[in-house]
Write a protein that holds these residues in place. Sequence first.
Motif, short mmCIF file in Angstrom:
data_model
loop_
_atom_site.label_atom_id
_atom_site.label_comp_id
_atom_site.label_asym_id
_atom_site.label_seq_id
_atom_site.Cartn_x
_atom_site.Cartn_y
_atom_site.Cartn_z
N UNK A 145 0.91 -1.25 0.12
CA UNK A 145 -0.05 0.12 0.03
C UNK A 145 0.73 1.27 -0.12
N UNK A 146 1.97 1.11 0.59
CA UNK A 146 2.82 2.34 0.93
C UNK A 146 3.46 2.63 -0.56
N UNK A 150 3.40 5.74 -2.82
CA UNK A 150 4.37 6.53 -3.39
C UNK A 150 4.33 6.59 -4.88
N UNK A 151 3.91 5.48 -5.45
CA UNK A 151 3.82 5.60 -7.00
C UNK A 151 2.76 6.55 -7.46
N UNK A 152 1.65 6.40 -6.84
CA UNK A 152 0.50 7.63 -7.22
C UNK A 152 1.28 8.89 -7.14
N UNK A 157 3.04 13.92 -9.41
CA UNK A 157 4.03 14.83 -9.53
C UNK A 157 4.41 15.02 -10.86
N UNK A 158 4.26 13.95 -11.70
CA UNK A 158 4.83 13.84 -13.05
C UNK A 158 3.91 14.68 -13.60
#
Length: 287
Positions: A145-146, A150-152, A157-158
Amino acid sequence: MEELRMIGEKIEKFKYILVEHIELFEEEEPLYDFETSKEVRSKLIQIHADALIHGKAQAMESMKITGMEIGKRIVDMGIPLDKNIEEAQLVRNLFWSFIEEEVSNRYYSIEILLKASSIIDAILDQFIHCVSISYVNHYKEMAKMANDSLQKIKENQEVMEELSTPIVQTILKDVLLLPLIGRIDDWRMESMQSTVLRKCADLHAEVLIMDFSGITFTKESNMLSLLDQLVGALALMGTETMFVGFTPDVVKEIVKLDFANQVKSFLSFRQALEYLFKQRGLALQPV
């Protein structure tokens, strides 16, 4: 066996006193707060009592459920697995102390007490096993989940970087326009560099026109030195950089840098486009 049931009933009767006795074996602070610690320990003692009163099979299932619940709880509380195993060992020490006392008082035969201790050990081993499995599985879930979060965040951010660096193709396909709007700080300039370089490479840009007419410039930032780096990197890729829309405040600072005389500058985007059309022998038709 009747004797086992009587031992179980005695443990059940004095379980809260036994909970208090566990503190005698503690060398460190308890894992939980006082009330939670009392709740967990009394529950473990009750399941052991049930095993002696009603039989081991039902108690093993109860301990499995309890172990799985506690495994998840200690992950959420950030408690290391080995600390919880130490907690289980305190309970084991408690029961061994209880059995030694029963032996010394000769309330029951050695055979009965050994039978009781084997049941208690089996129940406690079940607890440690289930806590460990639950801990590892829940830890993996939380880690996933973490990582997903972080990927989300990275993806968002991208997207934000793309939105803050809106590179568009002009009427000339190999000429790109980068209209900069708002406050340009060091973080935005650094993140913009990678986006600009990638877009120019992907679109095979020969010219990048950077429009500064909509920005807010602060002298405290390193924007101009970072801009110098970007111009140099684009030149190595074969992309020429042009500037348009500089305000007087920015001009005062940029003339101090080495690249000021190496980059063509224009008052407006239209003037830059007219220059490129003329350079290529094309005519820019008035609208």
